[in-house]
Scaffold this motif. Structure first.
Motif, PDB file in Angstrom:
ATOM      1  N   UNK A  51     -26.981 -33.842   2.535  1.00 36.46           N
ATOM      2  CA  UNK A  51     -27.857 -34.511   1.575  1.00 36.46           C
ATOM      3  C   UNK A  51     -27.113 -35.648   0.859  1.00 36.46           C
ATOM      4  N   UNK A  52     -25.891 -35.382   0.417  1.00 35.67           N
ATOM      5  CA  UNK A  52     -25.116 -36.379  -0.350  1.00 35.67           C
ATOM      6  C   UNK A  52     -24.752 -37.605   0.484  1.00 35.67           C
ATOM      7  N   UNK A  53     -24.749 -37.461   1.800  1.00 39.74           N
ATOM      8  CA  UNK A  53     -24.438 -38.604   2.671  1.00 39.74           C
ATOM      9  C   UNK A  53     -25.723 -39.341   3.084  1.00 39.74           C
ATOM     10  N   UNK A  54     -26.822 -39.050   2.409  1.00 44.41           N
ATOM     11  CA  UNK A  54     -28.086 -39.725   2.711  1.00 44.41           C
ATOM     12  C   UNK A  54     -28.939 -38.994   3.713  1.00 44.41           C
ATOM     13  N   UNK A  55     -28.575 -37.755   4.056  1.00 44.16           N
ATOM     14  CA  UNK A  55     -29.341 -36.914   4.988  1.00 44.16           C
ATOM     15  C   UNK A  55     -29.619 -37.617   6.322  1.00 44.16           C
ATOM     16  N   UNK A  56     -28.553 -38.078   6.996  1.00 49.93           N
ATOM     17  CA  UNK A  56     -28.772 -38.760   8.279  1.00 49.93           C
ATOM     18  C   UNK A  56     -29.269 -37.768   9.342  1.00 49.93           C
ATOM     19  N   UNK A  57     -30.120 -38.252  10.211  1.00 51.08           N
ATOM     20  CA  UNK A  57     -30.637 -37.411  11.281  1.00 51.08           C
ATOM     21  C   UNK A  57     -29.863 -37.656  12.571  1.00 51.08           C
ATOM     22  N   UNK A  62     -22.862 -46.756  -0.241  1.00 51.99           N
ATOM     23  CA  UNK A  62     -22.574 -46.922   1.185  1.00 51.99           C
ATOM     24  C   UNK A  62     -21.931 -45.637   1.707  1.00 51.99           C
ATOM     25  N   UNK A  63     -22.326 -45.279   2.906  1.00 55.32           N
ATOM     26  CA  UNK A  63     -21.804 -44.083   3.552  1.00 55.32           C
ATOM     27  C   UNK A  63     -20.913 -44.543   4.696  1.00 55.32           C
ATOM     28  N   UNK A  64     -19.686 -44.067   4.674  1.00 57.86           N
ATOM     29  CA  UNK A  64     -18.757 -44.442   5.737  1.00 57.86           C
ATOM     30  C   UNK A  64     -19.133 -43.724   7.031  1.00 57.86           C
ATOM     31  N   UNK A 102     -20.751 -40.002   7.507  1.00 59.06           N
ATOM     32  CA  UNK A 102     -21.928 -39.766   8.343  1.00 59.06           C
ATOM     33  C   UNK A 102     -21.621 -38.718   9.404  1.00 59.06           C
ATOM     34  N   UNK A 103     -20.449 -38.800  10.014  1.00 56.36           N
ATOM     35  CA  UNK A 103     -20.057 -37.809  11.030  1.00 56.36           C
ATOM     36  C   UNK A 103     -19.974 -36.414  10.405  1.00 56.36           C
ATOM     37  N   UNK A 104     -19.401 -36.323   9.196  1.00 58.71           N
ATOM     38  CA  UNK A 104     -19.324 -35.029   8.501  1.00 58.71           C
ATOM     39  C   UNK A 104     -20.720 -34.515   8.162  1.00 58.71           C
TER      40      UNK A 104
END
Length: 192
Positions: A184-190, A23-25, A29-31
């Motif tokens: 990348x480590x945070x799931x590569x959010x767009x 899970x990504x907090x 995600x903001x970082x």
């Protein structure tokens, strides 16, 4: 009955995969999105975007002028038959005493192949983000391979040591690599 069991097994497998996914907090995600802004800045710089073009003629200089001598991508991204990139671009930059506009060099100098142009000039951040992750458009690289590409590939590294009077990528390479890894480590959010 068999299809019901199969459906049930697939549903359970999907639930297990979702439960195992880290899970990504919101903070992470903001970082990651902030880190992606650094990645975007590098990808959009002329040292990178001059070869990641929508058409078939690479660009030159910070002004992104079409390449002189009608140079084109060619069937593999290595130039046209009879005029390969390697005709002018060697394995390394020429010595400092050469003309400031002498053709630069790096190992395997080329453009992306025509079927995977990775063209991102003027592309919005969300589309660039999606393109980087899309194996059909990024040279069939998963995120680990993309990370290796941006952190180790000698042609990519050339952007920070372009020779002549060319302006290098303004973000230090170590900072760019750290930003890519954070993203990348945070799931590569767009970006939204």
């Amino acid at each position: 009955m068999r299809s019901f069991r199969m459906l049930l097994l697939l549903s359970l497998a999907a639930l297990l995969l979702a439960a195992c996914k880290p899970r990504v907090s919101e903070e992470q995600k903001a970082q990651a999105l902030k880190a992606f802004a650094t990645v975007e800045q590098v990808f959009q710089h002329p040292r990178c975007s001059n070869c990641h073009i929508p058409g078939d003629q690479p660009l030159q200089f910070d002004s992104q002028t079409p390449h002189m001598m009608n140079v084109v991508r060619g069937p593999e991204g290595k130039g046209a038959v009879g005029l390969p990139c390697a005709s002018c671009h060697g394995e390394a930059n020429p010595p400092a005493g050469y003309s400031a506009h002498a053709p630069p060099g790096a190992p395997h100098w080329a453009l992306p192949p025509p079927d995977q142009k990775m063209a991102w000039i003027g592309v919005p951040a969300a589309e660039l983000c999606s393109m980087i992750q899309d194996r059909k458009r990024n040279g069939d690289r998963d995120m680990a391979a993309m990370f290796k590409h941006v952190s180790e590939d000698k042609l990519v590294l050339w952007g920070w040591d372009p020779g002549g009077n060319r302006v290098p990528v303004p973000v230090p390479h170590a900072q760019f690599v750290a930003a890519f890894k954070t993203w990348m480590d945070a799931g590569a959010p767009c970006p939204g």
